[in-house]
Scaffold this motif. Structure first.
Motif, PDB file in Angstrom:
ATOM      1  N   THR A 182       0.797  -1.227   0.000  1.00  0.00           N
ATOM      2  CA  THR A 182       0.000   0.000   0.000  1.00  0.00           C
ATOM      3  C   THR A 182       0.833   1.282   0.000  1.00  0.00           C
ATOM      4  N   GLY A 183       2.148   1.172   0.265  1.00  0.00           N
ATOM      5  CA  GLY A 183       2.978   2.363   0.372  1.00  0.00           C
ATOM      6  C   GLY A 183       2.785   3.105   1.683  1.00  0.00           C
ATOM      7  N   GLN A 184       2.119   2.440   2.632  1.00  0.00           N
ATOM      8  CA  GLN A 184       1.827   3.122   3.887  1.00  0.00           C
ATOM      9  C   GLN A 184       1.791   2.128   5.045  1.00  0.00           C
ATOM     10  N   TYR A 185       2.248   2.599   6.220  1.00  0.00           N
ATOM     11  CA  TYR A 185       2.077   1.854   7.464  1.00  0.00           C
ATOM     12  C   TYR A 185       1.683   2.869   8.522  1.00  0.00           C
ATOM     13  N   GLY A 186       0.473   2.756   9.062  1.00  0.00           N
ATOM     14  CA  GLY A 186      -0.023   3.778   9.974  1.00  0.00           C
ATOM     15  C   GLY A 186      -0.070   5.109   9.260  1.00  0.00           C
TER      16      GLY A 186
END
Length: 477
Positions: A182-186
């Protein structure tokens, strides 16, 4: 894959000693170092006895093949002293964790997992920047109980850190998996190309996202390059660590373990966590508790996904006045609870003298040690156990029941028998035999396990004739 981490030409001026502690590391770390151009017998030396694969760990002190235990590296340090090694590297039996010691003047300084993490983080940032390959927003990943010096280092380069993970590299892998998908963590947006390092305090390191677990070989490759670069300048890894502390602030990190065996021990480990939750302390060791972070807080961290998830989240972290952070959790693999402590000091600056730094470091370390002993005493009081302060100097490898035994039974009887030796009514040889037989249940090399406690006991003003006998019996421990 790990050799691809190299940023320098093959080889270099470094000289290395390696021990696999009777495990498989020769085929991973050893092979990488040889392929980097470090010639066996000239720049790379193996601790031959410990490089035999043996399940009894015959040639390791305490029979503990653990790079977290300084005594486990004794044979490696002896060889390093003989050949003039710059860096001793040691792996655990399955070669996923890496420890060691660095040359420091005429001797060698053991390096903790947190110190290796800081060294690796700084050098990776420095080397990538020098090569023009440092990401615009470098990413670091660490567990909750790993030194926050990693955060200072990476944020100094405009980077970001995922720093509140539970213990275990599966959580690191989950972060990388989320970034990959997703290209994101938190609230962090990043890609795998931004990744610099992942670390946990128990000597676990990951330097490339292509390996989604801790791996000693990658860390060894990077450390070998750093060591060679420093050797060419006449410096050591210890010099580099001290300079890092001066520039970014000394972080005193320590881990205390309390082994509690059997069904009653398991019950006491659970009881401690339960009582800390049901009656949160307002003070610990005389310091006011400023904040509590409990990973069983389902509002903050979400509902439990399973009993395994609940067990992994059995962790409570305290911030107390004076800036100390203390985190307590049961071990997931051994019958003990673990107390992690950190005190982050302000930077002295690169121009501070070594003597200034050493005084500063010793003062911070004393503060943390005194607090840790008070925390342990307060913790044990929850289960009705009280021991003198010198009991906390017994190695954390010794189960709690034997620490109590040492104070309540062993020492009084030792004093009586040592008094008889002083009066020449019994022989020192008989006393020595009794000591070994009595201490045998404490663990292998038991005299070493209790030696520091004897020294602390002596400082309480014990009888001089007893101490004279004690010094002779334990001088070679």
């Amino acid at each position: 894959m790990n050799l691809a981490l190299r940023l320098r030409k093959p080889g270099g001026a470094g000289k290395f000693v390696f021990t696999s502690l009777h495990g498989t590391g020769v085929d991973t770390v050893g092979r990488c170092l040889e392929e980097m151009g470090y010639a066996k017998g000239r720049q790379l030396f193996y601790v031959d006895k410990q490089c035999e694969i043996r399940s009894d760990f015959k040639h390791v002190t305490f029979r503990s093949p653990n790079p977290e235990v300084p005594e486990s590296l004794q044979m490696g340090i002896e060889l390093a002293s003989k050949v003039g090694g710059d860096l001793l590297l040691a792996t655990d039996p399955d070669a996923d964790r890496l420890g060691g010691a660095t040359r420091n003047g005429d001797g060698y300084a053991f390096l903790t997992g947190n110190e290796f993490a800081a060294i690796l983080a700084r050098y990776r940032l420095d080397a990538l920047e020098a090569a023009g390959r440092l990401p615009k927003r470098p990413l670091g990943i660490k567990t909750e109980v790993t030194t926050d010096l990693i955060r200072r280092l990476i944020e100094s380069r405009n980077g970001v850190v995922v720093g509140d993970l539970l213990v275990g590299f599966k959580y690191v892998a989950a972060v990388l998996g989320s970034l990959e998908r997703t290209g994101q963590y938190g609230d962090i947006r990043a890609s795998l190309d931004d990744f610099v390092l992942a670390a946990e305090e128990s000597h676990g390191f990951m330097l490339t996202p292509e390996v989604r677990d801790k791996d000693a070989a990658g860390a060894a490759v990077v450390l070998a390059e750093l060591t060679s670069e420093l050797a060419e300048r006449g410096e050591t890894v210890y010099d580099y660590l001290v300079d890092t502390y001066k520039r970014y602030g000394y972080h005193a990190n320590t881990v205390r373990s309390t082994v509690m065996q059997g069904a009653s021990g398991s019950a006491n480990i659970r009881k401690i966590q339960q009582l800390l939750r049901s009656g949160p302390p307002k003070e610990i060791g005389g310091r006011i508790v400023l904040g509590i972070n409990d990973y069983w807080d389902e509002v903050k961290y979400g509902p439990f996904l399973s009993e395994t998830d609940k067990s992994s989240r059995n962790l409570i972290s305290y911030t107390v006045e004076g800036g100390i952070k203390a985190t307590i959790r049961p071990s997931g693999t051994e019958p003990k609870n673990k107390l992690y402590l950190e005190l982050a000091a302000d930077p002295l600056g690169p121009d501070a003298s070594l003597s200034e730094f050493n005084e500063h470091r010793q003062a911070v370390d004393r503060e943390v040690k005194e607090f840790s002993n008070k925390f342990l005493a307060q913790m044990l009081a929850l289960i009705g156990v009280s021991v003198p302060d010198y009991a906390f100097e017994i190695s954390d490898l010794v189960p709690l029941q034997y620490k109590v035994d040492f104070c309540d039974r062993f020492l009084p009887e030792f004093r009586r028998r040592a008094g008889a030796v002083a009066e020449s009514s019994t022989s020192e040889r008989d006393l020595s035999t009794w000591v070994d037989e009595t201490l045998r249940p404490y663990g292998p090399d038991a005299r070493i396990l209790v030696q520091r406690a004897f020294q602390a006991y002596a400082a309480t003003g014990a009888e001089s004739d007893v101490l004279a006998v004690q010094r002779r019996l334990f001088a070679g421990s």
